[in-house]
Design a protein around this motif. Structure first.
Motif, PDB file in Angstrom:
ATOM      1  N   LYS A  82       0.832  -1.199   0.000  1.00 55.14           N
ATOM      2  CA  LYS A  82       0.000   0.000   0.000  1.00 55.14           C
ATOM      3  C   LYS A  82       0.871   1.255   0.000  1.00 55.14           C
ATOM      4  O   LYS A  82       1.976   1.262   0.543  1.00 55.14           O
ATOM      5  N   GLY A  83       0.352   2.332  -0.608  1.00 56.35           N
ATOM      6  CA  GLY A  83       1.031   3.624  -0.563  1.00 56.35           C
ATOM      7  C   GLY A  83       2.051   3.850  -1.661  1.00 56.35           C
ATOM      8  O   GLY A  83       2.629   4.940  -1.745  1.00 56.35           O
ATOM      9  N   THR A  84       2.284   2.848  -2.487  1.00 57.28           N
ATOM     10  CA  THR A  84       3.245   2.990  -3.589  1.00 57.28           C
ATOM     11  C   THR A  84       2.779   4.071  -4.564  1.00 57.28           C
ATOM     12  O   THR A  84       1.601   4.174  -4.874  1.00 57.28           O
ATOM     13  N   ILE A  85       3.734   4.862  -5.032  1.00 62.66           N
ATOM     14  CA  ILE A  85       3.479   5.815  -6.112  1.00 62.66           C
ATOM     15  C   ILE A  85       4.458   5.511  -7.238  1.00 62.66           C
ATOM     16  O   ILE A  85       5.673   5.500  -7.033  1.00 62.66           O
ATOM     17  N   GLY A  86       3.925   5.231  -8.412  1.00 61.94           N
ATOM     18  CA  GLY A  86       4.772   4.953  -9.565  1.00 61.94           C
ATOM     19  C   GLY A  86       4.499   5.956 -10.677  1.00 61.94           C
ATOM     20  O   GLY A  86       3.363   6.377 -10.885  1.00 61.94           O
ATOM     21  N   ILE A  87       5.553   6.363 -11.376  1.00 58.26           N
ATOM     22  CA  ILE A  87       5.420   7.227 -12.553  1.00 58.26           C
ATOM     23  C   ILE A  87       5.868   6.418 -13.762  1.00 58.26           C
ATOM     24  O   ILE A  87       6.998   5.924 -13.802  1.00 58.26           O
ATOM     25  N   CYS A  88       4.982   6.258 -14.718  1.00 64.28           N
ATOM     26  CA  CYS A  88       5.292   5.547 -15.951  1.00 64.28           C
ATOM     27  C   CYS A  88       5.238   6.532 -17.121  1.00 64.28           C
ATOM     28  O   CYS A  88       4.364   7.393 -17.173  1.00 64.28           O
ATOM     29  N   LEU A  89       6.163   6.385 -18.052  1.00 62.15           N
ATOM     30  CA  LEU A  89       6.217   7.277 -19.207  1.00 62.15           C
ATOM     31  C   LEU A  89       6.651   6.507 -20.431  1.00 62.15           C
ATOM     32  O   LEU A  89       7.585   5.700 -20.387  1.00 62.15           O
ATOM     33  N   MET A  90       5.967   6.748 -21.526  1.00 63.25           N
ATOM     34  CA  MET A  90       6.438   6.265 -22.803  1.00 63.25           C
ATOM     35  C   MET A  90       7.350   7.345 -23.350  1.00 63.25           C
ATOM     36  O   MET A  90       6.901   8.374 -23.843  1.00 63.25           O
ATOM     37  N   GLY A  91       8.653   7.123 -23.233  1.00 64.12           N
ATOM     38  CA  GLY A  91       9.608   8.199 -23.383  1.00 64.12           C
ATOM     39  C   GLY A  91       9.988   8.619 -24.772  1.00 64.12           C
ATOM     40  O   GLY A  91       9.400   9.517 -25.352  1.00 64.12           O
ATOM     41  N   GLU A  92      10.985   7.963 -25.363  1.00 65.34           N
ATOM     42  CA  GLU A  92      11.566   8.461 -26.598  1.00 65.34           C
ATOM     43  C   GLU A  92      10.556   8.480 -27.738  1.00 65.34           C
ATOM     44  O   GLU A  92      10.560   9.366 -28.570  1.00 65.34           O
ATOM     45  N   TYR A  93       9.676   7.497 -27.786  1.00 61.17           N
ATOM     46  CA  TYR A  93       8.625   7.446 -28.792  1.00 61.17           C
ATOM     47  C   TYR A  93       7.303   7.616 -28.056  1.00 61.17           C
ATOM     48  O   TYR A  93       6.982   6.818 -27.211  1.00 61.17           O
ATOM     49  N   HIS A  94       6.533   8.635 -28.417  1.00 56.38           N
ATOM     50  CA  HIS A  94       5.369   8.917 -27.598  1.00 56.38           C
ATOM     51  C   HIS A  94       4.137   9.320 -28.380  1.00 56.38           C
ATOM     52  O   HIS A  94       3.103   9.612 -27.777  1.00 56.38           O
ATOM     53  N   ASP A  95       4.177   9.353 -29.723  1.00 58.25           N
ATOM     54  CA  ASP A  95       3.062   9.931 -30.466  1.00 58.25           C
ATOM     55  C   ASP A  95       2.037   8.904 -30.925  1.00 58.25           C
ATOM     56  O   ASP A  95       1.104   9.233 -31.648  1.00 58.25           O
ATOM     57  N   ASN A  96       2.204   7.633 -30.479  1.00 60.15           N
ATOM     58  CA  ASN A  96       1.246   6.558 -30.756  1.00 60.15           C
ATOM     59  C   ASN A  96       1.199   6.123 -32.214  1.00 60.15           C
ATOM     60  O   ASN A  96       0.362   5.321 -32.590  1.00 60.15           O
ATOM     61  N   ILE A  97       2.061   6.655 -33.056  1.00 58.69           N
ATOM     62  CA  ILE A  97       2.107   6.169 -34.441  1.00 58.69           C
ATOM     63  C   ILE A  97       3.530   5.823 -34.842  1.00 58.69           C
ATOM     64  O   ILE A  97       3.828   5.625 -36.009  1.00 58.69           O
ATOM     65  N   GLY A  98       4.428   5.780 -33.872  1.00 58.25           N
ATOM     66  CA  GLY A  98       5.788   5.363 -34.161  1.00 58.25           C
ATOM     67  C   GLY A  98       6.730   6.500 -34.460  1.00 58.25           C
ATOM     68  O   GLY A  98       7.820   6.298 -34.963  1.00 58.25           O
ATOM     69  N   GLY A  99       6.350   7.738 -34.152  1.00 58.39           N
ATOM     70  CA  GLY A  99       7.230   8.870 -34.383  1.00 58.39           C
ATOM     71  C   GLY A  99       8.349   8.908 -33.366  1.00 58.39           C
ATOM     72  O   GLY A  99       8.298   8.267 -32.330  1.00 58.39           O
ATOM     73  N   GLN A 100       9.363   9.708 -33.626  1.00 53.81           N
ATOM     74  CA  GLN A 100      10.536   9.721 -32.759  1.00 53.81           C
ATOM     75  C   GLN A 100      10.927  11.144 -32.436  1.00 53.81           C
ATOM     76  O   GLN A 100      10.871  12.035 -33.274  1.00 53.81           O
ATOM     77  N   HIS A 101      11.290  11.359 -31.172  1.00 52.29           N
ATOM     78  CA  HIS A 101      11.826  12.669 -30.797  1.00 52.29           C
ATOM     79  C   HIS A 101      13.171  12.876 -31.477  1.00 52.29           C
ATOM     80  O   HIS A 101      13.860  11.936 -31.863  1.00 52.29           O
ATOM     81  N   ASP A 102      13.586  14.127 -31.537  1.00 53.14           N
ATOM     82  CA  ASP A 102      14.891  14.410 -32.120  1.00 53.14           C
ATOM     83  C   ASP A 102      15.954  14.650 -31.045  1.00 53.14           C
ATOM     84  O   ASP A 102      17.040  15.114 -31.333  1.00 53.14           O
TER      85      ASP A 102
END
Length: 320
Positions: free
Chosen positions: A277-297
């Motif tokens: 109990k009490g856990t806090i987790g942060i999840c992130l889809m990092g380098e690729y995040h636009d849901n269509i396979g795009g990539q940050h620069d």
């Protein structure tokens, strides 16, 4: 080209509404607590689950049987569909052997079909975000092979960091000693663990339990992924029955990333059994995040995990 179905497991923390709307096959996890087995047909409210472990109950995670896994996959194979299964990180998945056996048997039975099994190297809503991206790509006309390639290239960009609050529970399940719990209480610190690029959890540091703890976790995330504040990122806050704290973390993220969105989710019993109990987790889809396979620069940064404490939840033990 044959059409295909996307499947995952119940550790993905996707809502039943989303699963039904997008026809996602889900391999259920089961757990036993107070001599009652919960899972696919018998459910327990998350708040009641956490009350039980707060009262001293220790849940036991159980495998999904091979035949049940085959039944779920077979429902798609009988429709003439291939299967792309994206599952929980192997070290977190005690039922991996059953899954692998079921797939091997079905490949012999349906030799004309493709049954692809991918290790997401992530857990919980990290896996959920990956599934959501795969579903969006499928709707945009991407092939099974294109989604496979995208996942293999980008799964190291999925980030998950967890602040563990229930020290007595961690002692009960063997992840901390009583001496460590006492020391943490005296110093008012709590352990923080992070998923690395190979799908393992590492205890990387202890953070003082105060209002700045979650800001430090966000900064750790930025160091790992080199996130850009101007980008529209998709975060998920996972919490162990502490919704107000989850909202506070969400507010921090929104202030720091005003163009991004934050999904708040209660940790499922499988995660609750591992973290308490009490856990806090942060999840992130990092380098690729636009849901269509795009990539940050931007370039992805790394964290040195050498010498850190590695926690192998799949075997329910920890090694230094």
């Amino acid at each position: 080209m044959r059409n295909y179905a996307i499947t995952t497991d119940s550790n993905s923390d996707l809502s039943r509404e989303y699963i039904d709307k997008n026809h996602i096959g889900v391999i259920p996890y089961f757990y036993e607590i107070d001599h009652v087995v919960y899972g696919e047909r018998v459910s327990l409210k998350p708040s009641d689950f956490y009350k039980k472990i707060q009262a001293g109950s220790i849940p036991k995670i159980m495998d999904c049987e091979v035949e049940r896994i085959k039944d779920i996959f077979r429902s798609y194979l009988e429709e003439g569909l291939d299967i792309l299964h994206i599952g929980t990180a192997r070290c977190f998945n005690p039922g991996y052997e059953n899954l692998h056996q079921a797939i091997e048997e079905l490949r012999k039975e349906y030799s004309h079909a493709r049954i692809i099994e991918l290790d997401s190297r992530t857990i919980s809503m990290g896996l959920g975000l990956m599934i959501m991206s795969a579903v969006a790509m499928k709707k945009n006309g991407r092939t099974l092979d294109e989604i496979m390639g995208w996942i293999e290239k980008t799964k190291t960009g999925f980030w998950a960091v967890f602040f563990l609050a229930d020290l007595p529970y961690l002692s009960k399940i063997g992840l901390m000693t009583q001496k460590e719990v006492l020391l943490h209480r005296v110093m008012r610190k709590n352990p923080v663990i992070v998923m690395n690029e190979n799908g393992f959890c590492h205890k990387i540091k202890d953070i003082r339990n105060n209002k700045k703890a979650f800001i430090k976790m966000i900064k750790m995330m930025e160091q790992r992924l080199g996130t850009v504040k101007e980008n529209a990122l998709q975060f998920c806050i996972l919490h162990g029955d502490v919704p107000e704290q989850a909202k506070a973390v969400s507010a921090h993220l929104i202030r720091r990333y005003p163009h991004s969105s934050v999904l708040i989710q209660t940790a499922n019993p499988d995660m609750g059994a591992k973290f308490g109990k009490g856990t806090i987790g942060i999840c992130l889809m990092g380098e690729y995040h636009d849901n269509i396979g795009g990539q940050h620069d931007h370039k992805k940064q790394t964290v040195d995990f050498t010498g850190r404490k590695q926690i192998r939840f799949g075997k329910w033990n920890s090694t230094k």
